[in-house]
Design a protein around this motif. Structure first.
Motif: not given
Length: 261
Positions: A226, A231, A233-236
């Protein structure tokens, strides 16, 4: 009078805490600086840098000239692959060499904590990664220049952020394996094997199902892709940070066990 004394003590404590934190960080940075000097005084730093830059440059010009595109996702994917091939050679000596030379015991008996040693070694190797990525910044510069500024460079910068996070996890894995053995070759192969497995873990389980979903969640490839698409993303981000911390923690536990032998 008692209240005044209590207030004075409360006022002093934050200052003492801050002083201790500064002192703790100073020792850690000293270890890191020592590691950087040691690394860049050997041939390993320059050979690995040359390998990384040559292959990164090859993929860039192949994509730009032959592919005739400004989409550099394949370049950044390949840079991630190159990094987990090269980084084991950088990290293999961090603690393994200290153990082989017998200097690790001296370091551990000095007034430093295991976390200072591990973080200092980690930061020293991570500096190599920063230099390696910094030398590839001609990529967004050339794309911007020859496109007349029409290309959105956002995905380029997010890809670099992803590489920094990916690299932090890779270096932490290398620190752990280097702490576990005094054989640099074993440390390098173990680091490479761990990173390769974490990168391709989804390949045998492509599709749907619980196993495939679990493999995707721990896959370095899926967590990184991502970033190359622009992108964040906080989860990554959290995944890479937790993975980095986990392997640094394991390295600290390995060093801690040596103190009591």
């Amino acid at each position: 009078m008692a209240q005044g004394t209590t207030k004075a003590l409360v006022a002093v404590k934050p200052k003492e805490t801050a002083a201790r934190v500064v002192e703790w960080l100073a020792v850690t940075f000293t270890i890191a600086l020592r590691e950087v000097r040691s690394l860049f005084s050997s041939w390993i730093a320059y050979v690995t840098l040359a390998f990384f830059e040559i292959w990164a440059g090859f993929f860039f010009f192949a994509i730009a000239r032959i592919g005739q595109t400004s989409d550099m996702r394949y370049l950044f994917w390949n840079m991630a692959v190159i990094s987990f091939i090269v980084l084991p050679m950088v990290t293999m000596r961090l603690l393994a060499e200290e153990r082989r030379l017998g200097t690790l015991e001296l370091l551990l008996t000095s007034p430093v904590t295991d976390w200072q040693v591990v973080l200092g070694k980690f930061m020293g190797a991570y500096f190599w990664l920063i230099v390696a990525l910094g030398l590839t910044l001609y990529v967004p510069y050339l794309v911007h220049r020859f496109s007349g500024g029409t290309v959105d460079l956002g995905p380029y910068w997010t890809a670099y952020i992803g590489l920094l996070l990916f690299g932090a996890a890779a270096v932490a894995v290398g620190v752990f394996w280097s702490a576990l053995t005094d054989n640099q070759i074993i440390a390098a192969f173990a680091t490479f094997g761990t990173l390769l497995l974490a990168y391709v873990i989804t390949w045998p389980t492509e599709g749907t199902g619980t196993l495939a979903e679990i493999c995707r969640k721990v896959s370095l490839y899926y967590r990184y892709q991502d970033f190359t698409a622009g992108l964040i993303q906080s989860k990554d981000v959290v995944f890479f940070l937790l993975l980095t911390f986990a392997f640094l923690y394991l390295a600290v536990q390995v060093l801690g066990s040596r103190r009591w032998r």
